[in-house]
Scaffold this active site. Structure first.
Site, PDB file in Angstrom:
ATOM      1  N   ALA A   1       0.813  -1.215   0.000  1.00  0.00           N
ATOM      2  CA  ALA A   1       0.000   0.000   0.000  1.00  0.00           C
ATOM      3  C   ALA A   1       0.845   1.263   0.000  1.00  0.00           C
ATOM      4  CB  ALA A   1      -0.924  -0.016   1.213  1.00  0.00           C
TER       5      ALA A   1
ATOM      6  N   LYS B   1       1.804 -17.105   0.919  1.00  0.00           N
ATOM      7  CA  LYS B   1       3.099 -16.403   0.825  1.00  0.00           C
ATOM      8  C   LYS B   1       3.402 -15.632   2.102  1.00  0.00           C
ATOM      9  CE  LYS B   1       1.123 -12.235   0.118  1.00  0.00           C
ATOM     10  NZ  LYS B   1       1.305 -10.993   0.892  1.00  0.00           N
TER      11      LYS B   1
ATOM     12  N   ASN C   1       4.610  -9.026   7.614  1.00  0.00           N
ATOM     13  CA  ASN C   1       4.847 -10.439   7.907  1.00  0.00           C
ATOM     14  C   ASN C   1       6.333 -10.720   8.108  1.00  0.00           C
ATOM     15  OD1 ASN C   1       2.062 -11.796   7.530  1.00  0.00           O
ATOM     16  ND2 ASN C   1       2.264 -10.487   5.733  1.00  0.00           N
TER      17      ASN C   1
END
Length: 336
Positions: free
Chosen positions: A141, A192, A257
């Site tokens: 983003a 992922k 992550n």
């Protein structure tokens, strides 16, 4: 065209800015009245997109009344762990003309292993929607909001719906491809994140580039293997929603992550790591689904299984790496 975007986090806001630049009538919905009011007055998201000014043309609201009946498209960008409850709460409100729905949320539901689009379709099956298109790909983003070049895929088995979303979102800096393997696109988007946590753990332990490359390549194999058993097309994982999204999530400084994994390796608890990051770490919800995938499809997912043990069973990260390195010797198997 009137468009409603649910989720005023960084991703929902970036999508709103992309569409507003095309002259669309955009409504950005937040579930928090105080947050919506703050964004309206300051036009900023200081903890999510600190350098971005939200255009005045985007109507920020905690009330979907002004758009939910007349909107031609609804884009859903709420965190995956809240998506089902969100859909249930809004089911009766979906009325008016038939709408295209775009799921911009990444994750799998533990237990059912349903994708985010499947959840929306099931909960809203009796509502006036044309279908749910998944929008995914390597698209942090922070860069989309700044107008940096980005390429994603719009996925649905009915190509006409995917093309409709493609036309709506396509801009000079936001390129959209279509894909008919929605299942594969969404599984790649979810799994992922687990591999990115593994890479973050490796980075946090100081294991270097060799280990990172091994995790990315073997992680891609795990993703394609699981996806094939779950009904997706393995070749999808060579594309933007597979390899592309995996690489950016495992290597980018914007990746929550990867950052979560790095903090975990440094001794942070799950709660403390999330608090330090200050935003939802989407991969944590998907990690919960790994035992369900293994049990249902009898597939071997060694990297993902070790991440589950570290996150939810307090396994020692260094011991987890040793277990991966000392597994039974075998030939290299590649996606088919």
């Amino acid at each position: 065209m009137k468009i409603g975007i649910y989720g005023s986090g960084s991703w929902g806001t970036a999508l709103a800015m992309t569409l507003a630049a095309k002259g669309r009538e955009i409504y950005l919905w937040s579930n928090d009245a105080k947050e919506a009011e703050k964004i309206r007055h300051t036009r900023r998201l200081p903890h999510k997109l600190p350098d971005i000014v939200v255009p005045d043309s985007i109507a920020v609201t905690d009330d979907d009344g002004p758009f939910i009946e007349e909107a031609e498209m609804l884009a859903i960008a709420v965190p995956s762990k809240f998506l089902k409850s969100f859909a249930q709460q809004h089911a009766q409100r979906i009325a008016g003309q038939s709408k295209l729905v775009v799921s911009a949320t990444k994750g799998l539901e533990s237990g059912t292993l349903a994708t985010m689009s499947e959840i929306l379709e099931e909960v809203w099956k009796d509502r006036p929607i044309q279908g749910v298109v998944a929008l995914s790909g390597p698209s942090h983003a922070e860069e989309v909001a700044r107008g940096l070049p980005t390429a994603v895929v719009a996925a649905h088995s009915e190509e006409s719906l995917a093309k409709e979303a493609q036309k709506i979102f396509q801009t000079s800096h936001f390129r959209v491809y279509t894909n008919r393997d929605r299942k594969g696109v969404e599984i790649g988007a979810a799994l992922k994140n687990i591999i990115a946590i593994a890479v973050g753990i490796s980075d946090g332990l100081g294991f270097g580039d060799n280990a990172r490359a091994a995790l990315i390549s073997r992680g891609l194999y795990e993703m394609s293997l699981a996806a094939r058993e779950m009904g997706a097309q393995p070749e999808t994982f060579s594309g933007l929603s597979g390899l592309g999204d995996l690489v950016v999530t495992c290597t980018s400084r914007h990746s929550r992550n990867r950052k979560f994994g790095e903090l975990t390796a440094k001794g942070y608890s799950v709660e403390d790591a999330e608090e330090e990051i200050g935003m939802v770490v989407e991969g944590l919800s998907t990690v919960k689904a790994i035992p369900d995938i293994k049990k249902k499809f009898n597939v071997e997912l060694p990297i993902s299984e070790e991440v589950f043990k570290i996150v939810y069973e307090n396994a020692n990260p260094k011991r987890a790496v040793e277990r991966l390195m000392l597994r039974e010797l075998k030939s290299e198997r590649l996606p088919r």
